[in-house]
Design a protein around this motif. Structure first.
Motif, PDB file in Angstrom:
ATOM      1  N   ASN A 262       0.653  -1.441  -0.223  1.00 20.25           N
ATOM      2  CA  ASN A 262      -0.050  -0.088  -0.157  1.00 20.25           C
ATOM      3  C   ASN A 262       1.093   1.362  -0.016  1.00 20.25           C
ATOM      4  O   ASN A 262       0.302   2.328   0.256  1.00 20.25           O
ATOM      5  CB  ASN A 262      -1.082   0.045   1.286  1.00 20.25           C
ATOM      6  CG  ASN A 262      -2.037  -1.058   1.113  1.00 20.25           C
ATOM      7  OD1 ASN A 262      -2.766  -1.223   0.251  1.00 20.25           O
ATOM      8  ND2 ASN A 262      -2.064  -1.873   2.029  1.00 20.25           N
ATOM      9  N   ARG A 263       2.011   1.247  -0.332  1.00 23.19           N
ATOM     10  CA  ARG A 263       3.172   2.260  -0.226  1.00 23.19           C
ATOM     11  C   ARG A 263       2.662   3.501  -1.415  1.00 23.19           C
ATOM     12  O   ARG A 263       2.572   4.561  -1.496  1.00 23.19           O
ATOM     13  CB  ARG A 263       4.310   2.134  -0.273  1.00 23.19           C
ATOM     14  CG  ARG A 263       5.075   1.477   0.997  1.00 23.19           C
ATOM     15  CD  ARG A 263       6.423   1.643   0.934  1.00 23.19           C
ATOM     16  NE  ARG A 263       6.768   2.914   1.204  1.00 23.19           N
ATOM     17  CZ  ARG A 263       7.868   3.539   0.782  1.00 23.19           C
ATOM     18  NH1 ARG A 263       8.478   3.125  -0.261  1.00 23.19           N
ATOM     19  NH2 ARG A 263       8.023   4.907   0.729  1.00 23.19           N
ATOM     20  N   VAL A 264       2.158   2.905  -2.700  1.00 22.44           N
ATOM     21  CA  VAL A 264       1.834   3.606  -3.792  1.00 22.44           C
ATOM     22  C   VAL A 264       0.685   4.469  -3.434  1.00 22.44           C
ATOM     23  O   VAL A 264       0.412   5.531  -3.530  1.00 22.44           O
ATOM     24  CB  VAL A 264       1.613   2.681  -4.777  1.00 22.44           C
ATOM     25  CG1 VAL A 264       0.898   3.597  -6.071  1.00 22.44           C
ATOM     26  CG2 VAL A 264       2.870   2.229  -5.589  1.00 22.44           C
ATOM     27  N   LYS A 265      -0.386   3.748  -2.741  1.00 27.80           N
ATOM     28  CA  LYS A 265      -1.630   4.388  -2.266  1.00 27.80           C
ATOM     29  C   LYS A 265      -1.284   5.487  -1.457  1.00 27.80           C
ATOM     30  O   LYS A 265      -1.918   6.672  -1.217  1.00 27.80           O
ATOM     31  CB  LYS A 265      -2.568   3.271  -1.617  1.00 27.80           C
ATOM     32  CG  LYS A 265      -3.908   3.524  -1.437  1.00 27.80           C
ATOM     33  CD  LYS A 265      -4.657   2.496  -0.517  1.00 27.80           C
ATOM     34  CE  LYS A 265      -5.196   1.637  -1.500  1.00 27.80           C
ATOM     35  NZ  LYS A 265      -4.257   0.587  -2.035  1.00 27.80           N
ATOM     36  N   PHE A 266      -0.609   5.123  -0.388  1.00 29.32           N
ATOM     37  CA  PHE A 266      -0.098   6.201   0.677  1.00 29.32           C
ATOM     38  C   PHE A 266       0.658   7.365  -0.013  1.00 29.32           C
ATOM     39  O   PHE A 266       0.291   8.468   0.384  1.00 29.32           O
ATOM     40  CB  PHE A 266       0.785   5.642   1.771  1.00 29.32           C
ATOM     41  CG  PHE A 266       0.089   4.677   2.630  1.00 29.32           C
ATOM     42  CD1 PHE A 266      -1.130   4.490   2.491  1.00 29.32           C
ATOM     43  CD2 PHE A 266       0.905   3.629   3.150  1.00 29.32           C
ATOM     44  CE1 PHE A 266      -1.792   3.470   3.533  1.00 29.32           C
ATOM     45  CE2 PHE A 266       0.428   2.590   4.206  1.00 29.32           C
ATOM     46  CZ  PHE A 266      -1.029   2.500   4.396  1.00 29.32           C
ATOM     47  N   ASP A 267       1.389   7.063  -1.177  1.00 25.25           N
ATOM     48  CA  ASP A 267       2.151   8.178  -1.692  1.00 25.25           C
ATOM     49  C   ASP A 267       1.255   8.942  -2.263  1.00 25.25           C
ATOM     50  O   ASP A 267       1.424  10.322  -2.368  1.00 25.25           O
ATOM     51  CB  ASP A 267       3.307   7.689  -2.581  1.00 25.25           C
ATOM     52  CG  ASP A 267       4.256   8.678  -2.997  1.00 25.25           C
ATOM     53  OD1 ASP A 267       4.855   9.542  -2.373  1.00 25.25           O
ATOM     54  OD2 ASP A 267       4.212   8.938  -4.248  1.00 25.25           O
ATOM     55  N   LEU A 268       0.216   8.293  -3.134  1.00 23.68           N
ATOM     56  CA  LEU A 268      -0.664   9.277  -3.985  1.00 23.68           C
ATOM     57  C   LEU A 268      -1.637  10.043  -2.812  1.00 23.68           C
ATOM     58  O   LEU A 268      -2.147  11.138  -3.264  1.00 23.68           O
ATOM     59  CB  LEU A 268      -1.667   8.663  -4.753  1.00 23.68           C
ATOM     60  CG  LEU A 268      -0.908   7.641  -5.876  1.00 23.68           C
ATOM     61  CD1 LEU A 268      -1.696   6.584  -6.554  1.00 23.68           C
ATOM     62  CD2 LEU A 268      -0.466   8.648  -6.834  1.00 23.68           C
TER      63      LEU A 268
END
Length: 461
Positions: A262-268
């Motif tokens: 979920n790091r992409v989700k967090f970055d977005l």
């Protein structure tokens, strides 16, 4: 269909792709576990023998002691026979083979273009769409001729373009595209409530979200639990786990390329202030190569590149298990799949009103996106009625990202219907992942076109 004491029998469902060894098992289990619905599943597949296998498997489940309803499964050799007289149509097909999928996913890697999934957008999504749309043209024409009043559920990717093709061919079709990605994000919010506030026992229905976007590139701008605004808590949650990621099982992404931290989700969220509501593997493909520059970058964001070989290996395992099911050596585990087809059926039949996210043409439920383009928002299911919920508008900076793909999808649709290589190439180079010199892009495009030409009759190849 017949109603009796809140039970409905004699429901007729045509299942196109009914020889599946994947989704069919989920459908069989979900239907068997519900005690309000019963009827016939009419299985149609290009491989009639596989449809007959699911006829055998589906009918065997009726004898399980834990089965709550009786469904008859019957394979049909022609699409006309399967569709005539049906109330509902489910479509879940594989447009092509692993050979074409290997081209979709791995041919672009020779040019430094990486895709985590390759079935929705990017070079892989485009070519999968070019194969799928002609199939959906045929399906839509058959539905219009043999079952024009049936409700049609699409499960095939690329979800947006397959659903869009149904409406392009048969504008009055009663169709919707169904995807479970939002459910995963609601699950993440449930785990957040436990981690950040110690709140346990939350059901997904209690996490209310407003959904905007297109399939696999969806966004949530409002999220509540019992009237509690979850956005401030999510911000703190993102800050807490931005570097490490947050998973059901720690470092599961290392060994399972179908999951992510979920790091992409967090970055977005940090970039745009909205909850990106699909899985990281899908989200990354809609953006410039921020997260997909190379395998090392992918690993740094804690997700994986799902290889076609891994899918081949998974298929082999499924085939082995499936053989045991057909022989009676194993029993099909009756557990809920997490899909919502049963609740959606009940909504449309009129047993209950139900709200969930679906893909249908934009009739004004999402501002900032052209009318008629397929968008993903919430909708209300009620007796023979599907009404989109007004979702509002994405912030301009996010809408710009979504709109770029929406317009490209419309271009892909036009290219597929007109068999126009030039239009398809324009869509290809407009994709943000195709960060190539135009001459290199032409070489890659032509090679991928050759690799899938068996599914593109009439194209000037």
């Amino acid at each position: 269909m017949k109603f009796a004491n809140e039970k409905v029998s004699e429901i007729q469902i045509a299942y196109i792709g009914g020889g599946s060894m994947y989704w069919a098992k989920n459908l069989i289990a979900d239907l068997a576990l519900d005690d309000q619905l019963s009827g016939t599943i009419r299985l149609y597949d290009l491989d009639y023998n596989k449809a007959q296998n699911n006829e055998k498997l589906g009918n065997s489940v009726s004898n399980y002691t834990e089965t709550k309803s009786k469904w008859q499964y019957k394979a049909y050799p022609t699409l006309q026979e399967a569709l005539t007289g049906c109330d509902f149509v489910f479509i879940s097909i594989l447009p092509g083979t692993f050979r074409e999928m290997a081209s979709d996913v791995h041919e672009p890697e020779k040019y430094g273009i990486y895709q985590a999934v390759g079935d929705t957008t990017g070079p892989g999504g485009l070519f999968r769409a070019l194969r799928s749309i002609p199939m959906y043209v045929d399906i839509a024409q058959a539905i219009e001729r043999f079952s024009p009043d049936a409700w049609v559920f699409n499960y095939t990717n690329p979800m947006t373009l397959c659903t869009r093709a149904l409406f392009e061919v048969f504008p009055k079709i009663k169709a919707l595209g169904c995807c479970h990605e939002i459910f995963g994000t609601q699950g993440l919010l449930i785990r957040m409530l436990h981690d950040m506030a110690g709140i346990e026992g939350v059901h997904r229905d209690q996490v209310k979200v407003n959904v905007l976007g297109i399939n696999h590139f969806t966004w949530i701008d409002q999220a509540t639990y019992q009237n509690m605004d979850l956005m401030p808590m999510y911000r703190k949650f993102v800050d807490k786990y931005y570097d490490s990621g947050f998973e059901n099982s720690k470092d599961a992404w290392v060994t399972n390329t179908y999951t992510a931290a979920n790091r992409v989700k967090f970055d977005l969220f940090r970039r745009y202030g909205l909850i990106a509501a699909a899985g990281d593997r899908h989200l990354a493909e809609f953006l410039p190569p921020w997260y997909l520059k190379d395998p090392e970058t992918v690993r740094s964001w804690k997700f994986g590149l799902t290889t076609v070989q891994s899918r081949v290996d998974k298929q082999a395992g499924i085939e082995q298990f499936y053989g045991k099911l057909l022989s009676g050596e194993e029993k099909l585990p009756l557990k809920a799949s997490g899909e919502e087809e049963v609740r959606q059926l009940k909504g449309l039949i009129g047993l209950q009103q139900f709200v969930t996210n679906i893909n249908i043409p934009n009739a004004g439920q999402m501002k900032g996106i052209p009318l008629g383009a397929v968008v993903e928002t919430n909708a209300v299911f009620s007796a023979n009625s599907l009404r989109p919920v007004f979702a509002g508008e994405l912030p301009m900076e996010v809408n710009n990202l979504v709109l770029q793909h929406t317009m490209n999808q419309e271009l892909i649709m036009k290219a597929a219907l007109q068999k126009d290589k030039g239009l398809a190439f324009h869509a290809f180079v407009s994709d943000p992942l195709v960060n190539l010199d135009v001459n290199q892009a032409e070489v890659l495009f032509d090679q991928m076109l050759q690799n899938t030409k068996a599914y593109l009759p009439g194209w000037p190849i």
